[in-house]
Design a protein around this motif. Sequence first.
Motif, PDB file in Angstrom:
ATOM      1  N   PRO A 173       0.709  -1.292  -0.062  1.00 37.01           N
ATOM      2  CA  PRO A 173       0.143  -0.123   0.232  1.00 37.01           C
ATOM      3  C   PRO A 173       0.894   1.170  -0.290  1.00 37.01           C
ATOM      4  O   PRO A 173       1.954   1.609   0.853  1.00 37.01           O
ATOM      5  CB  PRO A 173      -0.797  -0.088   1.498  1.00 37.01           C
ATOM      6  N   ASN A 174       0.415   2.256  -0.906  1.00 48.88           N
ATOM      7  CA  ASN A 174       1.142   3.392  -1.056  1.00 48.88           C
ATOM      8  C   ASN A 174       1.249   4.149   0.314  1.00 48.88           C
ATOM      9  O   ASN A 174       2.215   4.884   0.527  1.00 48.88           O
ATOM     10  CB  ASN A 174       0.604   4.427  -2.121  1.00 48.88           C
ATOM     11  N   ARG A 175       0.503   4.156   1.130  1.00 47.69           N
ATOM     12  CA  ARG A 175       0.219   5.029   2.485  1.00 47.69           C
ATOM     13  C   ARG A 175       1.090   4.311   3.273  1.00 47.69           C
ATOM     14  O   ARG A 175       1.760   5.139   4.236  1.00 47.69           O
ATOM     15  CB  ARG A 175      -1.240   4.484   3.243  1.00 47.69           C
ATOM     16  N   LEU A 176       1.824   3.169   3.434  1.00 50.53           N
ATOM     17  CA  LEU A 176       2.815   2.696   4.100  1.00 50.53           C
ATOM     18  C   LEU A 176       4.253   3.267   3.832  1.00 50.53           C
ATOM     19  O   LEU A 176       4.837   3.815   4.492  1.00 50.53           O
ATOM     20  CB  LEU A 176       2.990   1.038   4.353  1.00 50.53           C
ATOM     21  N   LYS A 177       4.248   3.291   2.475  1.00 52.03           N
ATOM     22  CA  LYS A 177       5.443   3.898   2.006  1.00 52.03           C
ATOM     23  C   LYS A 177       5.753   5.295   2.163  1.00 52.03           C
ATOM     24  O   LYS A 177       6.861   5.967   2.353  1.00 52.03           O
ATOM     25  CB  LYS A 177       5.870   3.646   0.359  1.00 52.03           C
ATOM     26  N   GLU A 178       4.375   6.204   1.730  1.00 57.31           N
ATOM     27  CA  GLU A 178       4.574   7.556   2.093  1.00 57.31           C
ATOM     28  C   GLU A 178       4.481   7.893   3.413  1.00 57.31           C
ATOM     29  O   GLU A 178       5.184   8.767   3.974  1.00 57.31           O
ATOM     30  CB  GLU A 178       3.018   8.238   1.701  1.00 57.31           C
ATOM     31  N   SER A 179       4.159   6.894   4.357  1.00 56.56           N
ATOM     32  CA  SER A 179       4.374   7.216   6.090  1.00 56.56           C
ATOM     33  C   SER A 179       5.840   7.285   6.305  1.00 56.56           C
ATOM     34  O   SER A 179       6.296   8.146   7.029  1.00 56.56           O
ATOM     35  CB  SER A 179       3.616   6.185   6.656  1.00 56.56           C
ATOM     36  N   SER A 180       6.378   6.141   5.597  1.00 56.99           N
ATOM     37  CA  SER A 180       7.938   6.033   5.927  1.00 56.99           C
ATOM     38  C   SER A 180       8.578   7.333   5.178  1.00 56.99           C
ATOM     39  O   SER A 180       9.581   7.689   6.021  1.00 56.99           O
ATOM     40  CB  SER A 180       8.286   4.740   5.342  1.00 56.99           C
ATOM     41  N   TYR A 181       8.180   7.744   3.794  1.00 61.76           N
ATOM     42  CA  TYR A 181       8.830   8.669   3.680  1.00 61.76           C
ATOM     43  C   TYR A 181       8.698  10.176   4.396  1.00 61.76           C
ATOM     44  O   TYR A 181       9.598  11.141   4.376  1.00 61.76           O
ATOM     45  CB  TYR A 181       8.466   8.935   2.205  1.00 61.76           C
ATOM     46  N   ALA A 182       7.511  10.216   4.842  1.00 64.25           N
ATOM     47  CA  ALA A 182       7.199  11.333   5.685  1.00 64.25           C
ATOM     48  C   ALA A 182       7.972  11.619   6.983  1.00 64.25           C
ATOM     49  O   ALA A 182       8.344  12.654   7.569  1.00 64.25           O
ATOM     50  CB  ALA A 182       5.708  11.365   6.278  1.00 64.25           C
ATOM     51  N   LEU A 183       8.442  10.333   7.431  1.00 62.64           N
ATOM     52  CA  LEU A 183       9.329  10.201   8.495  1.00 62.64           C
ATOM     53  C   LEU A 183      10.945  10.544   8.329  1.00 62.64           C
ATOM     54  O   LEU A 183      11.634  10.454   9.182  1.00 62.64           O
ATOM     55  CB  LEU A 183       9.210   9.020   9.417  1.00 62.64           C
ATOM     56  N   GLY A 184      11.104  10.726   6.996  1.00 70.24           N
ATOM     57  CA  GLY A 184      12.543  11.159   6.727  1.00 70.24           C
ATOM     58  C   GLY A 184      13.244   9.862   5.941  1.00 70.24           C
ATOM     59  O   GLY A 184      14.640  10.049   5.734  1.00 70.24           O
ATOM     60  N   SER A 185      12.851   8.609   5.718  1.00 75.30           N
ATOM     61  CA  SER A 185      13.459   7.625   5.230  1.00 75.30           C
ATOM     62  C   SER A 185      13.650   7.815   3.767  1.00 75.30           C
ATOM     63  O   SER A 185      13.210   8.521   3.031  1.00 75.30           O
ATOM     64  CB  SER A 185      12.551   6.446   5.377  1.00 75.30           C
ATOM     65  N   THR A 186      15.042   7.139   3.567  1.00 77.28           N
ATOM     66  CA  THR A 186      15.474   7.264   2.017  1.00 77.28           C
ATOM     67  C   THR A 186      14.894   6.107   1.426  1.00 77.28           C
ATOM     68  O   THR A 186      13.987   5.377   1.782  1.00 77.28           O
ATOM     69  CB  THR A 186      16.846   6.898   2.000  1.00 77.28           C
ATOM     70  N   ARG A 187      14.886   6.187   0.033  1.00 77.24           N
ATOM     71  CA  ARG A 187      14.295   4.986  -0.737  1.00 77.24           C
ATOM     72  C   ARG A 187      14.922   3.644  -0.213  1.00 77.24           C
ATOM     73  O   ARG A 187      14.046   2.544  -0.473  1.00 77.24           O
ATOM     74  CB  ARG A 187      14.520   5.266  -2.366  1.00 77.24           C
TER      75      ARG A 187
END
Length: 320
Positions: A200-214
Amino acid sequence: MSAIPAPAVYTTSRDAKADRGFRWLVTAAGMFVLVSLAAAALSMLWGGRETFQTFGLGFFASRDWDPVGLKFGALVPIYGTVVTALIAMIIAVPVSFGIAMFLTEIAPKWMRGLVGTAIELLAGIPSIIYGMWGLFVLVPYLSEHVYPWIDAHLGTLPVIGSIFAGPPLGLGMLTAGLVLAIMIIPFIASVMREVFLTVPNRLKESSYALGSTRWEVVWDVVLPYTRSAVIGGIFLGLGRALGETMAVTFVLGNAHELTTSLLMPGNSIAATIANEFAEADSDQYRSALIALGFVLFLVTFVVLAVARLMLRRLSKREGA
């Protein structure tokens, strides 16, 4: 004038019969798999009974292969099958992971479809084409430019030097492993790409929002979410590498010699059967080749059973 509806009892009875018929049909389809599996195993075991009666369990541990003297052992083909498959997996798994990560996280949209289609086309190429390409293109290149360097620089190392030492013939277990890796990469990469797309995109977007790299998103979010399916895809590729015949037959060298050098020719179970079955001129010889088929069945079955157990343990752990 409207049509008169069928009686409720008649409709229920007809539906019940249809349900029973459908149930028997799908049950038969499921049982067909078990019957086919058992029939294949028993036919191999029955065909190789003469060999097992003659050599016993020593057949699995013997390196002998003398059709004239009627002495047969499966150790060299088993060793070649396992080693070439392991080389293929060592190369194919990280490359497939990189391809899947590139297609799902990094590549522009116009390139994702193009590369994805190319991967599917590679998966559809017959194995004999890979074998011919390996024999006429890869083998000469490796024997002239790569294996001499490996023998000169890695063959002199302590402990592991014997693995990379040997004449640069081009034919050998390392070449067979390379060809197998190229063959199974499309299968593993396709499975990884498809399961990565299910995150789910929301999981990845949440991680990106916390500052994670790809890389952190893929490693900490995507991979744990799809772990079971990824492992299943890897073992699917391993199953194909273990049973591959024609491509390996072209580049393995077909020599019944047990050696630690990856540059030396060897043999595999499938290649031995493909090369020698037409030349088997005695019942004992044919029985030994059929017994090798049963051994290959056992090796593949054990590998896939282990994969199934690993997936079950992962599922229980994730559920807990």
